[in-house]
Design a protein around this motif. Structure first.
Motif, PDB file in Angstrom:
ATOM      1  N   LEU A 180      27.910 -10.743  16.221  1.00 40.77           N
ATOM      2  CA  LEU A 180      28.561 -10.882  17.524  1.00 40.77           C
ATOM      3  C   LEU A 180      28.442 -12.296  18.090  1.00 40.77           C
ATOM      4  O   LEU A 180      29.380 -12.814  18.701  1.00 40.77           O
ATOM      5  CB  LEU A 180      27.968  -9.868  18.504  1.00 40.77           C
ATOM      6  CG  LEU A 180      28.314  -8.392  18.260  1.00 40.77           C
ATOM      7  CD1 LEU A 180      27.538  -7.495  19.212  1.00 40.77           C
ATOM      8  CD2 LEU A 180      29.813  -8.156  18.407  1.00 40.77           C
ATOM      9  N   PHE A 181      27.288 -12.913  17.896  1.00 43.53           N
ATOM     10  CA  PHE A 181      27.044 -14.231  18.487  1.00 43.53           C
ATOM     11  C   PHE A 181      27.274 -15.378  17.489  1.00 43.53           C
ATOM     12  O   PHE A 181      26.981 -16.538  17.809  1.00 43.53           O
ATOM     13  CB  PHE A 181      25.618 -14.299  19.035  1.00 43.53           C
ATOM     14  CG  PHE A 181      25.348 -13.315  20.141  1.00 43.53           C
ATOM     15  CD1 PHE A 181      25.877 -13.511  21.410  1.00 43.53           C
ATOM     16  CD2 PHE A 181      24.590 -12.185  19.902  1.00 43.53           C
ATOM     17  CE1 PHE A 181      25.642 -12.603  22.426  1.00 43.53           C
ATOM     18  CE2 PHE A 181      24.343 -11.268  20.917  1.00 43.53           C
ATOM     19  CZ  PHE A 181      24.873 -11.467  22.187  1.00 43.53           C
ATOM     20  N   ASN A 182      27.770 -15.030  16.305  1.00 40.79           N
ATOM     21  CA  ASN A 182      28.089 -16.038  15.287  1.00 40.79           C
ATOM     22  C   ASN A 182      26.917 -17.007  15.034  1.00 40.79           C
ATOM     23  O   ASN A 182      27.075 -18.226  15.039  1.00 40.79           O
ATOM     24  CB  ASN A 182      29.331 -16.847  15.700  1.00 40.79           C
ATOM     25  CG  ASN A 182      30.582 -15.993  15.747  1.00 40.79           C
ATOM     26  OD1 ASN A 182      30.793 -15.158  14.874  1.00 40.79           O
ATOM     27  ND2 ASN A 182      31.385 -16.179  16.786  1.00 40.79           N
ATOM     28  N   ILE A 183      25.756 -16.440  14.842  1.00 43.34           N
ATOM     29  CA  ILE A 183      24.564 -17.246  14.592  1.00 43.34           C
ATOM     30  C   ILE A 183      24.613 -17.795  13.168  1.00 43.34           C
ATOM     31  O   ILE A 183      24.856 -17.049  12.214  1.00 43.34           O
ATOM     32  CB  ILE A 183      23.281 -16.410  14.803  1.00 43.34           C
ATOM     33  CG1 ILE A 183      23.238 -15.873  16.240  1.00 43.34           C
ATOM     34  CG2 ILE A 183      22.038 -17.243  14.509  1.00 43.34           C
ATOM     35  CD1 ILE A 183      22.075 -14.954  16.517  1.00 43.34           C
ATOM     36  N   GLU A 184      24.384 -19.082  13.043  1.00 43.53           N
ATOM     37  CA  GLU A 184      24.405 -19.718  11.725  1.00 43.53           C
ATOM     38  C   GLU A 184      23.308 -19.131  10.830  1.00 43.53           C
ATOM     39  O   GLU A 184      22.196 -18.863  11.282  1.00 43.53           O
ATOM     40  CB  GLU A 184      24.205 -21.224  11.853  1.00 43.53           C
ATOM     41  CG  GLU A 184      25.320 -21.937  12.607  1.00 43.53           C
ATOM     42  CD  GLU A 184      26.605 -22.007  11.794  1.00 43.53           C
ATOM     43  OE1 GLU A 184      26.538 -21.787  10.564  1.00 43.53           O
ATOM     44  OE2 GLU A 184      27.666 -22.282  12.387  1.00 43.53           O
ATOM     45  N   GLU A 185      23.634 -18.984   9.552  1.00 41.96           N
ATOM     46  CA  GLU A 185      22.684 -18.378   8.617  1.00 41.96           C
ATOM     47  C   GLU A 185      21.419 -19.209   8.476  1.00 41.96           C
ATOM     48  O   GLU A 185      20.326 -18.661   8.290  1.00 41.96           O
ATOM     49  CB  GLU A 185      23.354 -18.201   7.251  1.00 41.96           C
ATOM     50  CG  GLU A 185      22.478 -17.477   6.237  1.00 41.96           C
ATOM     51  CD  GLU A 185      23.172 -17.290   4.903  1.00 41.96           C
ATOM     52  OE1 GLU A 185      22.457 -17.081   3.902  1.00 41.96           O
ATOM     53  OE2 GLU A 185      24.410 -17.365   4.872  1.00 41.96           O
ATOM     54  N   TRP A 186      21.549 -20.541   8.578  1.00 40.67           N
ATOM     55  CA  TRP A 186      20.353 -21.382   8.409  1.00 40.67           C
ATOM     56  C   TRP A 186      19.420 -21.296   9.610  1.00 40.67           C
ATOM     57  O   TRP A 186      18.252 -21.672   9.529  1.00 40.67           O
ATOM     58  CB  TRP A 186      20.749 -22.829   8.154  1.00 40.67           C
ATOM     59  CG  TRP A 186      21.414 -23.520   9.318  1.00 40.67           C
ATOM     60  CD1 TRP A 186      22.743 -23.512   9.618  1.00 40.67           C
ATOM     61  CD2 TRP A 186      20.768 -24.299  10.327  1.00 40.67           C
ATOM     62  NE1 TRP A 186      22.983 -24.240  10.762  1.00 40.67           N
ATOM     63  CE2 TRP A 186      21.784 -24.745  11.215  1.00 40.67           C
ATOM     64  CE3 TRP A 186      19.457 -24.674  10.573  1.00 40.67           C
ATOM     65  CZ2 TRP A 186      21.514 -25.529  12.324  1.00 40.67           C
ATOM     66  CZ3 TRP A 186      19.179 -25.468  11.673  1.00 40.67           C
ATOM     67  CH2 TRP A 186      20.195 -25.887  12.542  1.00 40.67           C
ATOM     68  N   ILE A 187      19.915 -20.764  10.742  1.00 40.19           N
ATOM     69  CA  ILE A 187      19.071 -20.559  11.924  1.00 40.19           C
ATOM     70  C   ILE A 187      18.438 -19.164  11.890  1.00 40.19           C
ATOM     71  O   ILE A 187      17.223 -19.020  12.005  1.00 40.19           O
ATOM     72  CB  ILE A 187      19.882 -20.753  13.219  1.00 40.19           C
ATOM     73  CG1 ILE A 187      20.386 -22.186  13.324  1.00 40.19           C
ATOM     74  CG2 ILE A 187      19.038 -20.395  14.453  1.00 40.19           C
ATOM     75  CD1 ILE A 187      21.260 -22.444  14.534  1.00 40.19           C
ATOM     76  N   LEU A 188      19.280 -18.151  11.760  1.00 40.20           N
ATOM     77  CA  LEU A 188      18.788 -16.773  11.700  1.00 40.20           C
ATOM     78  C   LEU A 188      19.694 -15.972  10.780  1.00 40.20           C
ATOM     79  O   LEU A 188      20.771 -15.523  11.201  1.00 40.20           O
ATOM     80  CB  LEU A 188      18.759 -16.143  13.100  1.00 40.20           C
ATOM     81  CG  LEU A 188      18.246 -14.695  13.170  1.00 40.20           C
ATOM     82  CD1 LEU A 188      16.776 -14.643  12.735  1.00 40.20           C
ATOM     83  CD2 LEU A 188      18.416 -14.131  14.575  1.00 40.20           C
ATOM     84  N   PRO A 189      19.308 -15.764   9.538  1.00 37.54           N
ATOM     85  CA  PRO A 189      20.137 -14.985   8.614  1.00 37.54           C
ATOM     86  C   PRO A 189      20.131 -13.503   8.990  1.00 37.54           C
ATOM     87  O   PRO A 189      19.151 -12.993   9.533  1.00 37.54           O
ATOM     88  CB  PRO A 189      19.467 -15.215   7.263  1.00 37.54           C
ATOM     89  CG  PRO A 189      18.043 -15.515   7.598  1.00 37.54           C
ATOM     90  CD  PRO A 189      18.071 -16.247   8.907  1.00 37.54           C
ATOM     91  N   ALA A 190      21.209 -12.826   8.700  1.00 36.53           N
ATOM     92  CA  ALA A 190      21.295 -11.388   8.940  1.00 36.53           C
ATOM     93  C   ALA A 190      20.483 -10.638   7.886  1.00 36.53           C
ATOM     94  O   ALA A 190      20.250 -11.155   6.786  1.00 36.53           O
ATOM     95  CB  ALA A 190      22.752 -10.947   8.894  1.00 36.53           C
ATOM     96  N   PRO A 191      20.040  -9.413   8.203  1.00 36.85           N
ATOM     97  CA  PRO A 191      19.318  -8.620   7.202  1.00 36.85           C
ATOM     98  C   PRO A 191      20.098  -8.445   5.904  1.00 36.85           C
ATOM     99  O   PRO A 191      19.510  -8.419   4.820  1.00 36.85           O
ATOM    100  CB  PRO A 191      19.105  -7.279   7.916  1.00 36.85           C
ATOM    101  CG  PRO A 191      19.074  -7.623   9.358  1.00 36.85           C
ATOM    102  CD  PRO A 191      20.048  -8.747   9.516  1.00 36.85           C
ATOM    103  N   SER A 192      21.428  -8.344   6.007  1.00 40.03           N
ATOM    104  CA  SER A 192      22.243  -8.205   4.799  1.00 40.03           C
ATOM    105  C   SER A 192      22.169  -9.466   3.935  1.00 40.03           C
ATOM    106  O   SER A 192      22.156  -9.381   2.698  1.00 40.03           O
ATOM    107  CB  SER A 192      23.698  -7.912   5.180  1.00 40.03           C
ATOM    108  OG  SER A 192      24.221  -8.952   6.004  1.00 40.03           O
TER     109      SER A 192
END
Length: 253
Positions: free
Chosen positions: A28-40
């Protein structure tokens, strides 16, 4: 079985709920993967790195078990000696407290300088982390021995060895296992810290490599493995305790 399930499902549901919120938030917040990766993303990386991770995890497990066994043995030995020799308790107990005021991460480099980069300094680091909770818990357990039973055994002529093995040690077992459970959890942390300072394998070493390359997903993957190993160590000690101290488990139920 139902009792175990009743204890397991509340934290399991809480963890699943947390993971769902985490996954949705990163989308939803389009957080960059290098900052906070999703569990997936972390799960996908775990699959891709499975062979490499298994090698590092196995190295950490071996180091953890070795240090944990030595640390527990040292803690029990210190507790036994200080319990039997009261004059040493007054002299050495403050030193035990002081030994825990030195951060392990600060002491580890010194051990590497003194003993090199082999197995010995890593085992010493884990031993320093593990022995204290075991020693303190065991000494508290010995001190809480039933005084009525203690006087009775003395009155009927029991030796010090018989009093210890038949009364003090069995009575202290719940306290001892409380300390061992804490040490089991700390042992994984101690192994990772030792690998940070000087190693060429292990989860701690893997974390340092991923930090240098800014692979946040692999850092989270390493943290997940550390958490799982800590939970496995704790669960193993709980099961061992229940199998050895059946009377205490019956009282808890």
């Amino acid at each position: 079985m139902s009792l175990i399930w009743n204890k397991v499902w509340p934290p399991l549901v809480a963890v699943l709920f947390f993971l769902v919120i985490w996954q949705l938030s990163t989308s939803l917040f389009n957080i960059e993967e290098w900052i906070l990766p999703a569990p997936s993303d972390i799960a996908r990386e775990a699959s891709a790195q499975s062979a490499r991770l298994w090698e590092h995890t196995l190295a950490t497990v071996k180091l953890t078990l070795g240090g944990f066994i030595i640390g527990t043995g040292v803690g029990l030995f210190i507790a036994f000696v200080l319990h039997r020799l009261s004059f040493l308790h007054s002299a050495l107990y403050p030193l035990l407290i002081l030994s825990q005021n030195v951060p392990t991460i600060a002491l580890a480099p010194l051990l590497m300088i003194w003993f090199g980069f082999g197995l010995l300094p890593k085992l010493i680091v884990i031993t320093l982390v593990c022995f204290f909770p075991v020693a303190v818990a065991a000494m508290d357990g010995f001190r809480q021995t039933d005084r009525t039973m203690l006087e009775y055994m003395r009155m009927i002529g029991a030796t010090k060895g018989q009093i210890f093995t038949k009364l003090e040690l069995p009575h202290a077992l719940p306290s001892i296992f409380s300390g061992i459970r804490i040490a089991a959890t700390y042992s994984v942390m101690g192994a990772v810290i030792a690998e940070w300072v000087g190693s060429d394998r292990g989860i701690g070493y893997y974390m340092m490599l991923q930090k240098a390359s800014y692979r946040t997903d692999r850092m989270f993957l390493s943290i997940s493995i550390i958490v799982i190993l800590s939970l496995m160590m704790h669960t193993a000690i709980v099961l061992l305790e229940k199998s050895l101290i059946r009377w205490n488990s019956t009282q808890e139920r």
